[in-house]
Motif scaffolding. Structure first.
Motif, PDB file in Angstrom:
ATOM      1  N   TYR A  83       0.810  -1.225   0.000  1.00 31.57           N
ATOM      2  CA  TYR A  83       0.000   0.000   0.000  1.00 31.57           C
ATOM      3  C   TYR A  83       0.840   1.271   0.000  1.00 31.57           C
ATOM      4  CZ  TYR A  83      -3.190  -3.712   1.174  1.00 31.57           C
ATOM      5  OH  TYR A  83      -3.866  -4.903   1.159  1.00 31.57           O
ATOM      6  N   GLY A  84       1.975   1.215  -0.689  1.00 35.31           N
ATOM      7  CA  GLY A  84       2.793   2.415  -0.816  1.00 35.31           C
ATOM      8  C   GLY A  84       4.265   2.091  -0.849  1.00 35.31           C
ATOM      9  N   ASN A  85       5.066   2.982  -0.286  1.00 32.89           N
ATOM     10  CA  ASN A  85       6.519   2.817  -0.305  1.00 32.89           C
ATOM     11  C   ASN A  85       6.986   1.972   0.880  1.00 32.89           C
ATOM     12  OD1 ASN A  85       6.395   4.511   1.921  1.00 32.89           O
ATOM     13  ND2 ASN A  85       7.015   6.337   0.796  1.00 32.89           N
ATOM     14  N   ALA A  86       8.284   2.018   1.164  1.00 35.27           N
ATOM     15  CA  ALA A  86       8.845   1.196   2.241  1.00 35.27           C
ATOM     16  C   ALA A  86       8.249   1.556   3.605  1.00 35.27           C
ATOM     17  CB  ALA A  86      10.356   1.348   2.268  1.00 35.27           C
ATOM     18  N   ILE A  87       7.993   2.828   3.835  1.00 35.43           N
ATOM     19  CA  ILE A  87       7.417   3.247   5.113  1.00 35.43           C
ATOM     20  C   ILE A  87       5.988   2.736   5.246  1.00 35.43           C
ATOM     21  CG2 ILE A  87       6.734   5.235   6.517  1.00 35.43           C
ATOM     22  CD1 ILE A  87       9.078   6.758   5.266  1.00 35.43           C
ATOM     23  N   ASN A  88       5.216   2.833   4.160  1.00 34.97           N
ATOM     24  CA  ASN A  88       3.860   2.281   4.171  1.00 34.97           C
ATOM     25  C   ASN A  88       3.888   0.767   4.403  1.00 34.97           C
ATOM     26  OD1 ASN A  88       3.621   4.563   1.648  1.00 34.97           O
ATOM     27  ND2 ASN A  88       2.167   4.715   3.333  1.00 34.97           N
ATOM     28  N   THR A  89       4.863   0.121   3.781  1.00 33.53           N
ATOM     29  CA  THR A  89       4.990  -1.328   3.929  1.00 33.53           C
ATOM     30  C   THR A  89       5.264  -1.714   5.377  1.00 33.53           C
ATOM     31  OG1 THR A  89       5.773  -1.569   1.649  1.00 33.53           O
ATOM     32  CG2 THR A  89       6.287  -3.358   3.178  1.00 33.53           C
ATOM     33  N   GLN A  90       6.111  -0.965   6.049  1.00 35.15           N
ATOM     34  CA  GLN A  90       6.376  -1.232   7.462  1.00 35.15           C
ATOM     35  C   GLN A  90       5.091  -1.131   8.277  1.00 35.15           C
ATOM     36  OE1 GLN A  90       9.638   1.453   8.599  1.00 35.15           O
ATOM     37  NE2 GLN A  90      10.907  -0.371   8.828  1.00 35.15           N
ATOM     38  N   ARG A  91       4.325  -0.109   8.039  1.00 39.20           N
ATOM     39  CA  ARG A  91       3.068   0.062   8.775  1.00 39.20           C
ATOM     40  C   ARG A  91       2.112  -1.084   8.483  1.00 39.20           C
ATOM     41  NH1 ARG A  91      -1.922   3.496   7.969  1.00 39.20           N
ATOM     42  NH2 ARG A  91      -2.808   3.685  10.063  1.00 39.20           N
ATOM     43  N   GLN A 109       4.647  -5.227  -8.033  1.00 40.87           N
ATOM     44  CA  GLN A 109       3.906  -4.435  -9.013  1.00 40.87           C
ATOM     45  C   GLN A 109       3.905  -2.964  -8.629  1.00 40.87           C
ATOM     46  OE1 GLN A 109       0.160  -5.359 -10.909  1.00 40.87           O
ATOM     47  NE2 GLN A 109       0.231  -7.450 -10.071  1.00 40.87           N
ATOM     48  N   ASP A 110       3.723  -2.132  -9.649  1.00 41.81           N
ATOM     49  CA  ASP A 110       3.494  -0.713  -9.416  1.00 41.81           C
ATOM     50  C   ASP A 110       2.075  -0.549  -8.884  1.00 41.81           C
ATOM     51  OD1 ASP A 110       3.946   1.960  -9.339  1.00 41.81           O
ATOM     52  OD2 ASP A 110       4.134   2.245 -11.505  1.00 41.81           O
ATOM     53  N   PHE A 111       1.819   0.596  -8.246  1.00 46.85           N
ATOM     54  CA  PHE A 111       0.494   0.856  -7.689  1.00 46.85           C
ATOM     55  C   PHE A 111      -0.290   1.777  -8.619  1.00 46.85           C
ATOM     56  CE2 PHE A 111      -2.567   3.124  -5.068  1.00 46.85           C
ATOM     57  CZ  PHE A 111      -3.134   2.082  -4.347  1.00 46.85           C
ATOM     58  N   PRO A 112      -1.585   1.537  -8.855  1.00 41.55           N
ATOM     59  CA  PRO A 112      -2.395   0.450  -8.301  1.00 41.55           C
ATOM     60  C   PRO A 112      -2.105  -0.863  -9.009  1.00 41.55           C
ATOM     61  CG  PRO A 112      -3.725   1.787  -9.767  1.00 41.55           C
ATOM     62  CD  PRO A 112      -2.396   2.476  -9.675  1.00 41.55           C
ATOM     63  N   LYS A 113      -2.060  -1.931  -8.207  1.00 32.07           N
ATOM     64  CA  LYS A 113      -1.742  -3.242  -8.756  1.00 32.07           C
ATOM     65  C   LYS A 113      -2.935  -3.837  -9.499  1.00 32.07           C
ATOM     66  CE  LYS A 113      -2.959  -6.714  -7.346  1.00 32.07           C
ATOM     67  NZ  LYS A 113      -2.583  -7.691  -6.321  1.00 32.07           N
ATOM     68  N   ARG A 114      -2.666  -4.944 -10.195  1.00 31.20           N
ATOM     69  CA  ARG A 114      -3.705  -5.707 -10.870  1.00 31.20           C
ATOM     70  C   ARG A 114      -3.502  -7.181 -10.554  1.00 31.20           C
ATOM     71  NH1 ARG A 114      -6.189  -3.340 -15.168  1.00 31.20           N
ATOM     72  NH2 ARG A 114      -6.213  -5.243 -16.430  1.00 31.20           N
ATOM     73  N   GLY A 131      14.133  -2.713  -1.054  1.00 29.19           N
ATOM     74  CA  GLY A 131      13.990  -1.795   0.083  1.00 29.19           C
ATOM     75  C   GLY A 131      12.707  -2.056   0.848  1.00 29.19           C
ATOM     76  N   LYS A 132      11.622  -2.334   0.128  1.00 29.69           N
ATOM     77  CA  LYS A 132      10.343  -2.628   0.779  1.00 29.69           C
ATOM     78  C   LYS A 132      10.407  -3.952   1.539  1.00 29.69           C
ATOM     79  CE  LYS A 132       6.588  -1.593  -1.670  1.00 29.69           C
ATOM     80  NZ  LYS A 132       5.655  -1.371  -2.797  1.00 29.69           N
ATOM     81  N   LEU A 133      11.083  -4.932   0.967  1.00 34.35           N
ATOM     82  CA  LEU A 133      11.203  -6.224   1.646  1.00 34.35           C
ATOM     83  C   LEU A 133      12.044  -6.107   2.913  1.00 34.35           C
ATOM     84  CD1 LEU A 133      11.718  -8.575  -1.434  1.00 34.35           C
ATOM     85  CD2 LEU A 133       9.649  -8.347  -0.026  1.00 34.35           C
ATOM     86  N   LYS A 134      13.123  -5.350   2.841  1.00 37.30           N
ATOM     87  CA  LYS A 134      13.942  -5.134   4.044  1.00 37.30           C
ATOM     88  C   LYS A 134      13.137  -4.411   5.116  1.00 37.30           C
ATOM     89  CE  LYS A 134      18.355  -4.974   1.558  1.00 37.30           C
ATOM     90  NZ  LYS A 134      19.468  -4.101   1.087  1.00 37.30           N
ATOM     91  N   ALA A 135      12.346  -3.435   4.686  1.00 40.78           N
ATOM     92  CA  ALA A 135      11.496  -2.704   5.628  1.00 40.78           C
ATOM     93  C   ALA A 135      10.492  -3.644   6.286  1.00 40.78           C
ATOM     94  CB  ALA A 135      10.776  -1.565   4.909  1.00 40.78           C
ATOM     95  N   ALA A 136       9.920  -4.551   5.491  1.00 48.55           N
ATOM     96  CA  ALA A 136       8.951  -5.509   6.023  1.00 48.55           C
ATOM     97  C   ALA A 136       9.593  -6.431   7.044  1.00 48.55           C
ATOM     98  CB  ALA A 136       8.357  -6.329   4.873  1.00 48.55           C
ATOM     99  N   LEU A 137      10.787  -6.922   6.740  1.00 49.89           N
ATOM    100  CA  LEU A 137      11.487  -7.823   7.651  1.00 49.89           C
ATOM    101  C   LEU A 137      11.857  -7.106   8.947  1.00 49.89           C
ATOM    102  CD1 LEU A 137      13.705  -9.509   4.950  1.00 49.89           C
ATOM    103  CD2 LEU A 137      12.001 -10.706   6.335  1.00 49.89           C
TER     104      LEU A 137
END
Length: 246
Positions: A83-91, A109-114, A131-137
């Motif tokens: 639902y957004g960038n790395a910060i959104n992903t963390q949330r 995928q780019d947003f909005p996804k399909r 970067g998003k995956l690292k943020a998630a972890l």
């Protein structure tokens, strides 16, 4: 049993797709060991629309919470792009984990996804996704909460590019790899040959999709540890509705 422990077994784990707590109750009652909260199924049932990025983070979180009121069965949650960038992903990861997700799936995928089996998809740069995956972890509170990295690059960039992306995603430390919309059993075997010794692999069986429909034993033989049937519950509802109309 925790999801991470179950995935260590030799037998493939089958996770039917659900969209609500009733679906989870049916999955548990029929003896399945896990369920998959499908973003596409939420789009169909809550919005009456295709899977084109309309479902929000809060809608998914609310659904996870309601499901958890009825069952402690392992639940794999489709978090789309985070639902957004790395910060959104963390949330997103913190919220979904707090609500009761056993595993959280994130895609490039780019947003909005399909939907992964629709045309005209685009993917974000590899560096942005890692970067998003690292943020998630970093965001998860427990290592028992698994992070699934999904790549949709096969359709837009080709198989070779998707394999290269997957190598970068694995380097972040993700728990499960999901290469979406493979178009043949040969491609599925190739993915397993390249990554099967490095990580757990997930398959997606979509009726009418781009990937050949194989049984769980066939997928287990190829090397998959987890298979989802995301449209299973919604398909049952549609079939029942059509039968009633007749």
């Amino acid at each position: 049993m925790k999801l991470a422990e179950r995935l260590k077994a030799d037998k493939i784990l089958v996770a039917p797709g659900i969209c609500d707590a009733f679906g989870m109750m049916m999955v548990a009652k029929t003896g399945f060991e896990a369920a998959y909260l499908s973003g596409a199924s939420l789009a169909y049932t809550r919005h009456g629309s295709p899977d084109i990025g309309l479902v929000t983070m809060t809608e998914v979180a609310e659904t996870v919470s309601l499901i958890r009121e009825k069952s402690e069965l392992p639940l794999i949650v489709d978090a789309d792009t985070g639902y957004g960038n790395a910060i959104n992903t963390q949330r997103t990861v913190r919220l979904f984990e707090k609500c009761g997700a056993s595993a959280i799936q994130l895609e490039d995928q780019d947003f909005p996804k399909r939907c992964g089996h629709l045309r005209d998809k685009s993917v974000i740069p590899v560096r942005e996704m890692t970067g998003k995956l690292k943020a998630a972890l970093d965001a998860r509170r427990s290592e028992d909460t698994l992070i699934i990295a999904r790549t949709d690059a096969v359709a837009s960039e080709g198989l070779e590019a998707s394999l290269e992306r997957s190598e970068h995603y694995l380097e972040t430390g993700i728990d499960i790899l999901f290469v979406e919309a493979l178009t043949s059993s040969d491609q599925m075997r190739l993915v397993n040959e390249q990554f099967g010794s490095k990580t757990l692999l997930m398959a997606n069986m979509v009726e009418g999709g781009k990937t050949p429909l194989l049984s769980a034993p066939e997928l287990e033989k190829i090397g998959y540890s987890l298979v989802i049937f995301p449209g299973g519950f919604v398909s049952c509802l549609l079939y029942t509705s059509d039968a009633a109309d007749e």
